[in-house]
Design a protein around this motif. Structure first.
Motif, short mmCIF file in Angstrom:
data_model
loop_
_atom_site.label_atom_id
_atom_site.label_comp_id
_atom_site.label_asym_id
_atom_site.label_seq_id
_atom_site.Cartn_x
_atom_site.Cartn_y
_atom_site.Cartn_z
N HIS A 73 1.01 -0.94 0.05
CA HIS A 73 0.03 -0.17 0.21
C HIS A 73 0.87 1.21 0.06
O HIS A 73 1.91 1.40 0.71
N GLU A 74 0.67 2.17 -0.77
CA GLU A 74 1.40 3.47 -0.74
C GLU A 74 0.40 4.54 -1.39
O GLU A 74 -0.49 4.35 -2.13
N VAL A 75 0.41 5.93 -0.93
CA VAL A 75 0.11 7.04 -1.64
C VAL A 75 1.33 7.66 -2.43
O VAL A 75 2.33 7.88 -2.01
N SER A 76 0.79 7.73 -3.73
CA SER A 76 1.63 8.34 -4.77
C SER A 76 2.34 9.19 -4.31
O SER A 76 1.71 10.36 -4.00
N ALA A 77 3.65 9.69 -4.50
CA ALA A 77 4.39 10.66 -4.03
C ALA A 77 4.17 12.01 -4.91
O ALA A 77 4.30 13.11 -4.60
N GLN A 78 3.73 11.58 -6.29
CA GLN A 78 3.64 12.76 -7.20
C GLN A 78 2.27 12.88 -8.04
O GLN A 78 2.14 13.59 -8.52
N LYS A 79 1.32 11.81 -7.61
CA LYS A 79 0.05 12.01 -8.09
C LYS A 79 -1.07 11.70 -7.28
O LYS A 79 -0.63 11.08 -6.23
N ASP A 80 -2.34 12.17 -7.26
CA ASP A 80 -3.29 11.99 -6.41
C ASP A 80 -3.69 10.73 -6.51
O ASP A 80 -4.97 10.42 -6.76
N LEU A 81 -3.03 9.75 -6.12
CA LEU A 81 -3.50 8.31 -6.32
C LEU A 81 -3.21 7.56 -5.19
O LEU A 81 -2.03 7.83 -4.52
N ILE A 82 -3.97 6.56 -4.42
CA ILE A 82 -3.63 5.56 -3.61
C ILE A 82 -3.59 4.30 -4.16
O ILE A 82 -4.86 3.77 -4.88
N PHE A 83 -2.87 3.41 -4.04
CA PHE A 83 -2.57 1.95 -4.47
C PHE A 83 -2.62 1.27 -3.55
O PHE A 83 -1.70 1.31 -2.39
N THR A 84 -3.54 -0.13 -3.30
CA THR A 84 -3.40 -1.20 -2.39
C THR A 84 -3.42 -2.37 -3.25
O THR A 84 -4.25 -2.63 -3.81
N ASP A 85 -2.42 -3.07 -3.29
CA ASP A 85 -2.08 -4.47 -3.82
C ASP A 85 -2.40 -5.53 -2.97
O ASP A 85 -1.78 -5.67 -1.93
N ILE A 86 -3.19 -6.39 -3.26
CA ILE A 86 -3.93 -7.16 -2.39
C ILE A 86 -3.67 -8.73 -2.90
O ILE A 86 -4.20 -8.95 -4.04
N THR A 87 -2.95 -9.56 -2.37
CA THR A 87 -3.02 -11.08 -2.72
C THR A 87 -3.46 -12.03 -1.66
O THR A 87 -2.96 -11.79 -0.45
N THR A 88 -4.46 -13.01 -2.02
CA THR A 88 -4.89 -13.68 -0.97
C THR A 88 -4.52 -15.17 -1.18
O THR A 88 -4.01 -15.51 -2.29
N THR A 89 -4.33 -15.87 -0.01
CA THR A 89 -3.84 -17.24 0.00
C THR A 89 -4.72 -17.79 0.69
O THR A 89 -5.70 -17.60 1.68
N GLY A 90 -4.81 -19.53 0.70
CA GLY A 90 -5.59 -20.28 1.20
C GLY A 90 -7.12 -19.99 0.90
O GLY A 90 -7.28 -19.85 -0.42
N ASN A 91 -8.03 -20.11 1.85
CA ASN A 91 -9.49 -19.93 1.45
C ASN A 91 -9.84 -18.46 1.78
O ASN A 91 -10.90 -18.05 1.54
N GLU A 92 -9.00 -17.47 1.90
CA GLU A 92 -9.23 -16.17 1.99
C GLU A 92 -9.64 -15.40 1.19
O GLU A 92 -9.22 -15.57 -0.25
N ASN A 93 -10.92 -14.69 0.95
CA ASN A 93 -11.09 -13.76 0.24
C ASN A 93 -11.75 -12.53 0.87
O ASN A 93 -11.92 -12.61 2.24
N TYR A 94 -12.25 -11.39 0.19
CA TYR A 94 -12.65 -10.32 0.98
C TYR A 94 -13.65 -9.43 0.13
O TYR A 94 -13.83 -9.80 -1.13
#
Length: 758
Positions: free
Chosen positions: A141-162
């Motif tokens: 997860h990061e808030v882009s330093a130079q653009k008004d963008l927030i990124f969250t990269d999520i990888t699930t394992t096992g039986n997890e989902n959301y």
């Protein structure tokens, strides 16, 4: 972690040759800063514990919920989102407050059981894994330093989902005190804040509910405001693989136009999965360049970590074209203070950016003052003074609107604009940029002093007096409002500093020569600082009888240095005043300790300064932020300035190297810190002795410095130069723009910093 840290130190001292001079290799920044990362071995469950991210405009926090172990929240913020009502809604906290945005909820299949998360300072990102009873979620997860963008990269394992849901906050002030929700509150409001509200204040009408849409594949939550403008939260979620997805979001703001939704959709349409790698590299480049501008290491590793975390916060909180850092900082939470506070908070936020060589992002302050100069003029009461004066209320929104009579509790506070102009003057002094002085400093400094000149009266004693002023935040009521007094020391100090600075500036710029005689007359005949046996009083008719957190009555000591250690007869007065101010610890708060640290450093008492900085620790939240009744962003930042004051001071046209080093610190060094006069300074202390100093002139001004090195030798390039001794331990050397001088103790042939050698 310890191995990584010490490896970085070993690498730092690797020697190689540059122009014949042994040199310390630049640090492995990633390894060095990783020792100061925030780590989380159990899930944070509140904003007080959460990792935090930002870019001066938008920001985020990530944390769980102690009442629901299946929930992860991504709280988002935008620093310039405010309401825009007029005074019929009350003063700033009610009419023009900063507004909360909302949060995303990740509802997990399994209950959270553990986590291993790291906030990397070097990369300004959160990485790690959250374990659940169904599997795990790997986050980036990061808030882009130079653009008004927030990124969250999520990888699930096992039986997890959301599942992902958006929860907007109500577009309403978080101040609850006397909120005009009904007509019966109006007379109570008027009794506290001013009789003008009895006839003009209206019962609060809520902003409309947000509008949800999906536009060109982008989810949109649009919040229109009754007073005009809108802000919009927009997001999209894209699959990267069967178990991996990327959440990209933005918050856009517009006023008076309602174009934020269009801006948000356009931004997200062209950003996301396809160019995430490029955005991420740009983000890393910004942060890595930012950190490399200066360096510092000290033996106290807890304080060293604290310092670098403040540098990280500042990188999250300010951009040159962005809003002023406000009372809450980027991470706005429910607070009675949903605004910018100008009687100390802003000033403390910006100080550490000067020495740490980050004047670029500090420009948000002078740029805002310049952009809204007309509003500052319009704030003046009475209107006839507006021809030459300007006024800054104790509280404003980002547009700086706030009449001098908006809140009768503070109608006699005169010092806000003069004090913040001292911050702007320091930015000039650290850059020596005449264009900046001419356009961004001098005009408003003169208007702030003109406001004082309308107030002052020449009395029978032949002295100019300020009939009434307000000293923040003195609690003792003598007559009238708390803290009100004739010749308040905060006013005398700032008027004296301001007139001196106007005279010096007008000479530098070769303008307004005709005004100097009047300024000099007032300066030479200004009332003295009110003093008694306890030290500096609050004012002429108000003694210091009650301890309180604010050192507003001591500005002549710090940060103005009008009363200073170069005046030996004044040192007992400084010590007595400091002791009186600190006499009741129960009345003190966090920045009381940082102020005491800097005042102690100003008179060379490094052991006391360190004691006071360490006194701040008990006030800090688990994640290093700070709050009283609400978040107070400035306090930890001011401790970073206090630490800088211990190692480098440059007031009075003199660079002081290691002026207040504690006795327990024997080995330390800093690299490319800025000093007044536009000098980059590097220095190393080893076994309690200064080994070398490198001073680089960025503007070609005369260089005067103090050092405890006995019989120092100096070189410009390979050429040995003579240092002119002008006082005990004080020397002068002439440098042209871009030229560096190396000062060493006799016989020292050790390494210097690579970055400081020409």
């Amino acid at each position: 972690m310890k191995k990584a840290y010490w490896l970085s130190i070993i690498l730092f001292f690797y020697f190689f040759s540059l122009k014949g001079q042994p040199v310390i290799k630049n640090p492995d920044w990633n390894r060095f800063l990783s020792a100061h990362d925030l780590t989380f071995n159990k899930m944070p469950v509140s904003w007080e514990q959460a990792p935090f991210f930002g870019n001066g405009f938008i920001a985020s926090m990530v944390y769980g919920d102690s009442t629901d172990l299946n929930r992860i929240m991504i709280q988002v913020f935008r620093t310039d989102v405010q309401d825009h009502r007029d005074s019929t809604a009350g003063w700033t906290a009610y009419s023009r407050p900063r507004l909360p945005i909302g949060h995303f909820e990740l509802q997990t299949k399994g209950k959270i059981t553990a986590c291993n998360l790291r906030l990397s300072l070097w990369n300004a990102e959160l990485t790690g894994t959250i374990q659940t009873t169904a599997g795990s979620l790997k986050l980036k997860h990061e808030v882009s330093a130079q653009k008004d963008l927030i990124f969250t990269d999520i990888t699930t394992t096992g039986n997890e989902n959301y599942t992902l849901t958006w929860h907007p906050d109500e577009a309403k002030s978080t101040r609850k005190i006397l909120f005009p929700l009904s007509a019966d509150i109006i007379p109570k409001f008027a009794a506290v804040y001013g009789e003008k509200y009895r006839s003009i204040l209206k019962v609060y009408q809520p902003n409309p509910a947000p509008i949800y849409n999906r536009i060109r594949g982008v989810n949109v939550s649009t919040q229109n405001l009754l007073a005009g403008g809108q802000y919009t939260t927009a997001w999209k979620q894209e699959k990267l693989s069967a178990h991996q997805s990327l959440l990209t979001l933005t918050i856009q703001n517009s006023y008076p136009e309602q174009i934020a939704t269009d801006q948000a959709v356009r931004l997200l349409t062209v950003n996301g999965r396809t160019n995430y790698a490029k955005n991420y590299q740009d983000h890393l480049q910004w942060w890595h360049t930012y950190y490399r501008k200066s360096f510092m290491t000290i033996p106290d590793k807890k304080l060293e970590s604290f310092y670098w975390q403040q540098i990280y916060k500042l990188g999250c909180a300010s951009r040159a074209n962005g809003p002023v850092m406000d009372t809450s900082g980027p991470w706005f939470q429910p607070t009675p203070w949903p605004y910018i506070t100008w009687d100390l908070n802003v000033q403390l936020c910006y100080w550490a950016l000067n020495t740490s060589n980050h004047l670029d992002i500090a420009a948000s302050l002078p740029n805002t003052l310049k952009r809204y100069q007309q509003h500052l003029i319009n704030n003046v009461v009475p209107p006839e003074w507006r021809k030459d004066a300007a006024y800054l209320s104790i509280t404003t929104a980002q547009d700086l609107i706030g009449s001098a009579d908006d809140d009768i509790r503070y109608q006699h506070i005169n010092a806000n604009l003069p004090w913040v102009m001292h911050n702007v003057w320091l930015m000039y002094r650290y850059s020596m940029n005449k264009q900046f002085l001419k356009e961004s400093c001098y005009p408003l400094l003169e208007k702030s002093m003109s406001y004082y000149l309308h107030l002052i009266k020449k009395e029978q004693d032949g002295k100019y007096h300020i009939p009434v002023g307000y000293s923040p935040e003195y609690p003792e009521k003598k007559s009238g409002q708390a803290g009100e007094t004739k010749d308040a020391n905060i006013d005398i100090s700032l008027l004296k500093w301001g007139l001196q600075t106007l005279i010096a500036s007008s000479k530098i710029l070769n303008i307004n020569a005709d005004k100097r005689s009047n300024w000099s007359d007032i300066l030479n005949n200004l009332a003295d600082y009110p003093v008694d046996e306890t030290g500096f009083r609050i004012g002429a008719d108000l003694p210091f009888a009650v301890s309180h957190r604010h050192y507003s009555h001591l500005l002549m000591i710090y940060p103005l240095y009008l009363i200073n250690a170069d005046q030996p007869k004044n040192i007992p007065l400084i010590e007595r005043s400091l002791s009186t101010w600190l006499s009741d610890p129960k009345a003190l708060k966090g920045y009381s300790y940082t102020g005491a640290a800097s005042i102690s450093a100003a008179i060379g008492k490094g052991d006391d300064a360190l004691k006071y900085i360490r006194g701040l620790y008990k006030f800090l939240l688990p994640n290093g932020l700070y709050k009283e009744n609400g978040p107070c962003f400035e306090t930890p930042l001011s401790a970073a300035q206090s630490l800088q004051d211990m190692l480098l001071q440059s007031w009075g046209d003199k660079i002081r190297i290691f002026p207040a080093v504690p006795h327990e610190w024997k080995n330390l060094y800093f690299d490319r810190w800025l000093a007044e006069g536009a000098f980059e300074v590097s220095a190393k202390l080893f076994n309690g002795e200064t080994e070398f100093i490198v001073i680089k002139s960025l503007a070609g001004t005369r260089c005067t410095f103090t050092t405890t090195i006995k019989k120092p030798v100096a070189f410009i390039g390979r050429k040995k130069v003579e240092l002119k001794m002008v006082a005990k331990n004080t020397y002068r050397v002439n440098l042209t723009r871009g030229q560096s001088v190396v000062i060493k103790k006799k016989g020292f042939n050790g390494p210097l910093f690579a970055s400081t050698i020409n």
